[in-house]
Design a protein around this motif. Sequence first.
Motif, PDB file in Angstrom:
ATOM      1  N   UNK A   1       4.176  -5.832  11.226  1.00  0.00           N
ATOM      2  CA  UNK A   1       4.665  -7.131  11.689  1.00  0.00           C
ATOM      3  C   UNK A   1       4.608  -7.152  13.213  1.00  0.00           C
ATOM      4  N   UNK A   2       4.656  -8.340  13.773  1.00  0.00           N
ATOM      5  CA  UNK A   2       4.646  -8.477  15.225  1.00  0.00           C
ATOM      6  C   UNK A   2       6.062  -8.315  15.776  1.00  0.00           C
ATOM      7  N   UNK A   3       6.158  -8.084  17.083  1.00  0.00           N
ATOM      8  CA  UNK A   3       7.468  -7.957  17.719  1.00  0.00           C
ATOM      9  C   UNK A   3       8.237  -9.280  17.636  1.00  0.00           C
ATOM     10  N   UNK A   4       7.505 -10.395  17.732  1.00  0.00           N
ATOM     11  CA  UNK A   4       8.156 -11.706  17.634  1.00  0.00           C
ATOM     12  C   UNK A   4       8.802 -11.893  16.266  1.00  0.00           C
ATOM     13  N   UNK A   5       8.084 -11.520  15.200  1.00  0.00           N
ATOM     14  CA  UNK A   5       8.633 -11.632  13.858  1.00  0.00           C
ATOM     15  C   UNK A   5       9.792 -10.656  13.663  1.00  0.00           C
ATOM     16  N   UNK A   6       9.668  -9.465  14.233  1.00  0.00           N
ATOM     17  CA  UNK A   6      10.752  -8.478  14.130  1.00  0.00           C
ATOM     18  C   UNK A   6      12.029  -9.019  14.754  1.00  0.00           C
ATOM     19  N   UNK A   7      11.898  -9.706  15.894  1.00  0.00           N
ATOM     20  CA  UNK A   7      13.076 -10.260  16.555  1.00  0.00           C
ATOM     21  C   UNK A   7      13.743 -11.321  15.675  1.00  0.00           C
ATOM     22  N   UNK A   8      12.941 -12.120  14.986  1.00  0.00           N
ATOM     23  CA  UNK A   8      13.499 -13.122  14.074  1.00  0.00           C
ATOM     24  C   UNK A   8      14.254 -12.461  12.928  1.00  0.00           C
ATOM     25  N   UNK A   9      13.747 -11.325  12.454  1.00  0.00           N
ATOM     26  CA  UNK A   9      14.421 -10.619  11.364  1.00  0.00           C
ATOM     27  C   UNK A   9      15.715  -9.974  11.842  1.00  0.00           C
ATOM     28  N   UNK A  10      15.727  -9.492  13.093  1.00  0.00           N
ATOM     29  CA  UNK A  10      16.936  -8.828  13.608  1.00  0.00           C
ATOM     30  C   UNK A  10      18.062  -9.830  13.837  1.00  0.00           C
ATOM     31  N   UNK A  11      17.743 -11.064  14.163  1.00  0.00           N
ATOM     32  CA  UNK A  11      18.773 -12.076  14.462  1.00  0.00           C
ATOM     33  C   UNK A  11      19.333 -12.639  13.159  1.00  0.00           C
TER      34      UNK A  11
ATOM     35  N   UNK B   1       0.820  -1.213   0.000  1.00  0.00           N
ATOM     36  CA  UNK B   1       0.000   0.000   0.000  1.00  0.00           C
ATOM     37  C   UNK B   1       0.858   1.270   0.000  1.00  0.00           C
ATOM     38  N   UNK B   2       2.186   1.107   0.093  1.00  0.00           N
ATOM     39  CA  UNK B   2       3.089   2.262   0.137  1.00  0.00           C
ATOM     40  C   UNK B   2       4.287   2.000  -0.770  1.00  0.00           C
ATOM     41  N   UNK B   3       4.948   3.077  -1.191  1.00  0.00           N
ATOM     42  CA  UNK B   3       6.169   2.926  -1.977  1.00  0.00           C
ATOM     43  C   UNK B   3       7.370   3.029  -1.050  1.00  0.00           C
ATOM     44  N   UNK B   4       8.491   2.473  -1.487  1.00  0.00           N
ATOM     45  CA  UNK B   4       9.704   2.531  -0.677  1.00  0.00           C
ATOM     46  C   UNK B   4       9.786   1.385   0.314  1.00  0.00           C
ATOM     47  N   UNK B   5      10.933   1.316   0.988  1.00  0.00           N
ATOM     48  CA  UNK B   5      11.189   0.269   1.972  1.00  0.00           C
ATOM     49  C   UNK B   5      10.900   0.769   3.391  1.00  0.00           C
ATOM     50  N   UNK B   6      10.570  -0.160   4.280  1.00  0.00           N
ATOM     51  CA  UNK B   6      10.189   0.175   5.657  1.00  0.00           C
ATOM     52  C   UNK B   6      11.131  -0.553   6.608  1.00  0.00           C
ATOM     53  N   UNK B   7      11.884   0.175   7.453  1.00  0.00           N
ATOM     54  CA  UNK B   7      12.750  -0.496   8.427  1.00  0.00           C
ATOM     55  C   UNK B   7      11.928  -1.316   9.420  1.00  0.00           C
ATOM     56  N   UNK B   8      12.566  -2.326  10.011  1.00  0.00           N
ATOM     57  CA  UNK B   8      11.863  -3.231  10.930  1.00  0.00           C
ATOM     58  C   UNK B   8      11.230  -2.478  12.109  1.00  0.00           C
ATOM     59  N   UNK B   9      11.954  -1.546  12.794  1.00  0.00           N
ATOM     60  CA  UNK B   9      11.313  -0.845  13.917  1.00  0.00           C
ATOM     61  C   UNK B   9      10.052  -0.089  13.496  1.00  0.00           C
ATOM     62  N   UNK B  10      10.101   0.551  12.329  1.00  0.00           N
ATOM     63  CA  UNK B  10       8.925   1.288  11.855  1.00  0.00           C
ATOM     64  C   UNK B  10       7.793   0.322  11.496  1.00  0.00           C
ATOM     65  N   UNK B  11       8.139  -0.837  10.961  1.00  0.00           N
ATOM     66  CA  UNK B  11       7.114  -1.826  10.620  1.00  0.00           C
ATOM     67  C   UNK B  11       6.406  -2.335  11.871  1.00  0.00           C
ATOM     68  N   UNK B  12       7.145  -2.469  12.978  1.00  0.00           N
ATOM     69  CA  UNK B  12       6.529  -2.896  14.247  1.00  0.00           C
ATOM     70  C   UNK B  12       5.585  -1.813  14.755  1.00  0.00           C
ATOM     71  N   UNK B  13       6.039  -0.558  14.723  1.00  0.00           N
ATOM     72  CA  UNK B  13       5.210   0.550  15.227  1.00  0.00           C
ATOM     73  C   UNK B  13       3.914   0.690  14.429  1.00  0.00           C
ATOM     74  N   UNK B  14       3.988   0.451  13.123  1.00  0.00           N
ATOM     75  CA  UNK B  14       2.788   0.594  12.291  1.00  0.00           C
ATOM     76  C   UNK B  14       1.885  -0.632  12.331  1.00  0.00           C
ATOM     77  N   UNK B  15       2.310  -1.691  13.043  1.00  0.00           N
ATOM     78  CA  UNK B  15       1.497  -2.900  13.121  1.00  0.00           C
ATOM     79  C   UNK B  15       1.633  -3.808  11.919  1.00  0.00           C
TER      80      UNK B  15
END
Length: 445
Positions: free
Chosen positions: A376-386, A360-374
């Motif tokens: 992705x979940x925090x659990x999924x974000x942690x998997x991406x960070x590792x 629904x948007x153009x451009x890339x979204x960093x993981x922290x911003x994706x968590x804040x906007x809902x």
Amino acid sequence: DQERRQLRQELRELERQKQQKVLQLQEEAELLNQKTESERQKAAQRGQELSQLEAAILCEKDQIYEKERTLRDLHAKVSREELHQETQTRETNLSTKISILEPDTGKDMSPYEAYKRGVIDRGQYLQLQELECDWEEVTTSGPCGEESVLLDRKSGKQYSIEAALRCRRISKEEYHLYKDGHLPISEFALLVAGETKPSSSLSIGSIISKSPLASPAPQSPGFFSPSVNLGLADDSFPIAGIYDTTTDNKCTIKTAVAKNMLDPITGQKLLEAQAATGGIVDLLSRERYSVHKAMERGLIENSSTQRLLNAQKAFTGIEDPVTKKRLSVGEAIQKGWMPQESVLPHLQAQHLTGGLIDPKRTGRIPVPQAVLSGMISEELAQLLREEASYEKDLTDPISKERISYKEAMGRCRRDPLSGLLLLPATLEGYHCYRPASPRLLRCRR
């Protein structure tokens, strides 16, 4: 007789009720068949509409990215024209040359002559070559006023004098000394660039006192250089193709698999990462195409289409069956419409190439911003960070060891013309692949 007549009447009544029941059941069966057929037609129509919508989204995305690319090209062209029109050179061709005294005759030699005669070794020659420069001060007049940079004509590097003043790499006193001609441009350039002065171990005396080493045989430079930051490099691109170390050429993933340079499973995973991050990459044009268009252009095999279409959903998103709204795959996971384990590799590829993608948007979204906007979940974000824990589901074409997608990106080289990442492989490649039993492993290089 009366009892017999009564029984016949009851029998006729039962027969009549039976016929009515049969007729009623037939009508209900017909209605049920009509309802089932209607629902089947509606489902087929919804599937067709969904396919049309996905195709329209892909087309719209292609147009958006094409317009963004056109805008970037126009901005770059305008910037180049402005720079060409408004740049004035105030001081040119101020060179720093290094001479070495020949120990027997006292004559001056260039570092190359000293290296050829065995006075210095190869490492010292390369270091002295780096110290030699051809400096030029260029002053650019633009909308923000004048800006002066020091240009090393030998390496092409530019260093802003104003930035050096702001970062306190140089003082105003040193700047005025340079302007008044009391500080040579070579010394001033070292301060502006933030480089340290050469080590005392490179003094002429220490160079002459070293015993000469045999100079190695000259090596022809390869067509591809290791992964470096080039002007054409685009960090949003995944691994785009294969670098053939045998012939010093590049080839597509499809070609590499056909030549047994790459095992099919790794080739499939690399193509899925392309589809999940914006489309299949054409090595010649740097353009990216949807799975169907890539198949039409011969970039992929027909047999891999379904898995690539599933990976492509990480880029296009899916439709919520209830609300009919377009969802990113991260949102689809949270609503239970998609399994996390099948989508995780695609999100990892997006994260490694610049950020997650929301259709629904153009451009890339960093993981922290994706968590804040809902998204992705925090659990999924942690998997991406590792990133160190990413699954090693690829096989290195050269070493044959199991590696993750991040490790594969780290082993890539950049095409000097397009800036695309290419995974090194040899032409001998694989002649067989990992079987079910480790005891039956029979791969030869």
